[in-house]
Enzyme design. Structure first.
Site, short mmCIF file in Angstrom:
data_model
loop_
_atom_site.label_atom_id
_atom_site.label_comp_id
_atom_site.label_asym_id
_atom_site.label_seq_id
_atom_site.Cartn_x
_atom_site.Cartn_y
_atom_site.Cartn_z
N LYS A 88 -12.84 -7.44 6.23
CA LYS A 88 -13.29 -6.74 4.78
C LYS A 88 -12.35 -7.69 3.98
O LYS A 88 -11.16 -7.16 3.72
CB LYS A 88 -12.73 -5.46 4.61
N SER B 200 0.57 1.13 1.98
CA SER B 200 1.25 2.33 2.68
C SER B 200 -0.08 3.41 2.57
O SER B 200 -0.12 4.37 3.53
CB SER B 200 1.91 2.98 1.26
N GLU C 131 1.22 -7.09 6.14
CA GLU C 131 1.89 -8.30 5.54
C GLU C 131 1.73 -8.10 3.96
O GLU C 131 0.67 -8.19 3.62
CB GLU C 131 1.42 -9.66 6.09
N CYS D 263 2.19 -14.12 -1.97
CA CYS D 263 2.79 -12.89 -1.45
C CYS D 263 4.34 -13.59 -1.40
O CYS D 263 5.37 -12.86 -1.57
CB CYS D 263 2.56 -12.10 -0.59
N GLU E 131 6.92 -7.64 -7.94
CA GLU E 131 6.21 -8.76 -7.83
C GLU E 131 5.11 -8.81 -9.06
O GLU E 131 4.44 -8.01 -9.33
CB GLU E 131 5.38 -8.53 -6.54
#
Length: 542
Positions: A185, A284, A300, A334, A433
């Site tokens: 996906k 989460s 990740e 990331c 971030e």
């Protein structure tokens, strides 16, 4: 280059089909903000089709077609995919650049890595055969034991938009090498590129029922990308599919947002594992969904990685690596080393050099020669990045360089590479971030202070240290709380080395042998080899 996207349907069981709810969504060019086409949008019901196809792939012919076939059989297909990707490198690199706005030169590099990754896991697939029935040393001679490594089963692979094909490959290649059946996906912001990826893979497979392509977006969001689909791919498809075979259902591809596609996939009782790359918040939610079925996950997630620059460095070399570590892939990575921690004795001179390097970065359409920074992926991401910058300024930080739209680019989601100083550790820009070309800066006086600042984060994906003192680099590397540490560089990645983070950056490792282990289940087999009875109970015959 103006491209009008052809109308597409869902591709299920070898047929183009309308999505069950018949939704279609617009596609936006991120450089011009113009609508250039639309795509179909699927719903959670379509997840069932992909899961069923994957289950059939594992059970067909009692697993002999794929799951329990020799690793050499699977390696043949992985190498064929690598060869096809290499053959189409130029075309696919253009799609990568079009899809997420990265400079074309970066995209070429990505496609080379894609082919290399498939080749690498082809080798590991072959190596699995020799590792089966590895003996286990036991303290009792009356027993013998060995270990089998078996595919986990049906795996859900959820990938981001910043490296559409490469991030998909990081999961698809090892999962197929292991013998799993996969449901990929990809992000809704990279669907058209993944469609072409699957077309490339389809060129290698005998039966189109092996693949399910489902493209889905929330009605309130726009798919942000160019699309570049070549009719020659469709013309080649039928002939090549007759030449090369792969068991149907081994790879299925669905796109969609978390609530309507990702969550049903994560909580589906017939999906045995989820591997996810994306934000910590979404990670989460996936953990929570998977927990209801006690389903294993590997994650990740995000990062706020530091780069420490000591006073003994070559200023220009360190400045280029600092810029590359944060502004590579338009800052949308990331592991970006987006927190610069520089020694106070060189801070002023180093920042002057860094600003010069930054202002020398060519910002343009990704297809312009020499482009080194393209647009961020969407209007929403563009506004988010600018909001981070304005919040930093309102909290008392200084915008040393950048922070605005480039003057020569009136359209598109472009943001100048940004350097922010006078930052405190309580500021949002230090702690959260951004996922854009934004670097924040603090100074330090001692190694201990540098480490304290570097580890002052909930994240732990990457970190970098730059110094000519290699003993110090080794010492700092051991004390950085991160899954990846770069010494005198930032961001290099190789498919042979493990990739993953600590703390809220997730757990589990991709790439290398560790990536293959993600998709394998270890089975112990122990045999009693003595001719004597066990003798624990009193025999009724005595």
């Amino acid at each position: 280059m103006a491209v009008q996207v052809p109308s597409r349907q869902l591709f299920i069981d070898g047929e183009w089909r309308e999505p069950i709810l018949k939704k279609r969504l617009p596609i936006i060019n991120p450089a011009t903000e113009a609508i250039i086409g639309n795509i179909p949008a699927a719903t959670a019901e379509d997840v069932e089709l992909a899961v069923a196809a994957a289950r059939r792939a594992l059970s067909r012919n009692k697993g002999k077609d794929w799951a329990t076939a020799p690793g050499a059989v699977r390696a043949k297909y992985l190498r064929a995919i690598a060869a096809k990707v290499t053959e189409r490198k130029t075309e696919l690199a253009k799609l990568e650049a079009i899809d997420c706005g990265k400079p074309l030169d970066e995209a070429v590099w990505d496609i080379e890595d894609v082919a290399g990754c498939f080749e690498y896991y082809a080798d590991l697939a072959e190596g699995l055969d020799a590792k089966q029935k590895a003996p286990v040393s036991l303290p009792m001679e009356t027993f013998k034991s060995y270990v089998l490594k078996e595919p986990i089963g049906v795996v859900g692979l959820i990938t981001p938009w910043n490296y559409p094909l490469l991030m998909a490959t990081w999961k698809v290649a090892p999962s197929l090498a292991a013998g799993c059946a996969a449901i990929l996906k990809p992000s809704e912001l990279a669907s058209m590129y993944i469609l072409n990826l699957v077309a490339v893979i389809c060129l290698l497979y005998e039966n189109l029922r092996a693949f399910v392509y489902i493209f889905h977006l929330e009605p309130t969001m726009l798919l942000i990308m160019y699309a570049f689909l070549l009719s020659s791919t469709c013309l080649e498809l039928a002939e090549v599919c007759r030449e090369v075979g792969l068991p149907p259902g081994v790879l299925n591809i669905l796109t969609g947002l978390g609530p309507e596609a990702g969550a049903p996939l994560a909580s589906h009782p017939d999906v045995d594992k989820i591997a996810f790359t994306g934000s910590s918040a979404t990670g989460s939610k996936i953990m929570a969904a998977a927990a209801q079925m006690v389903k294993p996950v590997s994650l990740e997630l995000g990062g706020k990685s530091p780069i420490i620059v000591f006073e003994d460095v070559d200023l220009d070399k360190a400045a280029e690596w600092t810029a590359f570590g944060c502004f590579w892939t338009n800052g949308q990575i990331c592991s970006a080393t987006s927190r610069l921690i520089v020694h106070e004795n060189i801070a002023r001179e180093f920042l002057d050099r860094l600003v010069k390097w930054t202002k020398n970065i060519k910002i343009s359409d990704p297809f312009e020669e020499g482009c080194r920074l393209g647009p961020v992926v969407s209007g929403g991401q563009y506004e988010k990045v600018l909001k981070f910058i304005s919040t930093a300024k309102s909290e008392g930080a200084t915008i040393l360089s950048g922070g605005v739209r480039p003057e020569h680019l009136k359209k598109g989601f472009f943001v100048e590479p940004t350097i922010i100083t006078d930052v405190t550790t309580s500021m949002q820009i230090w702690r959260e971030e951004v996922f854009g070309p934004v670097l924040c800066v603090k100074t330090f006086s001692t190694e201990e202070e540098a480490l304290e600042l570097a580890n002052d984060t909930h994240y732990g994906l990457g970190a970098a240290v730059i110094s000519n003192d290699l003993e110090r680099c080794d010492r700092v590397s051991k004390n950085l709380q991160a899954g990846i540490v770069w010494v005198n560089c930032s961001q290099p990645c190789f498919c042979q080395a493990p990739w993953g983070g600590n703390k809220r950056s997730g757990f589990g490792r991709e790439l290398g042998e560790w990536g293959l282990d993600n998709y394998l289940s270890v089975k112990q087999v122990t045999q009693y080899v003595s001719d004597e009875p066990w003798g624990w109970y009193r025999s009724p015959s005595k």
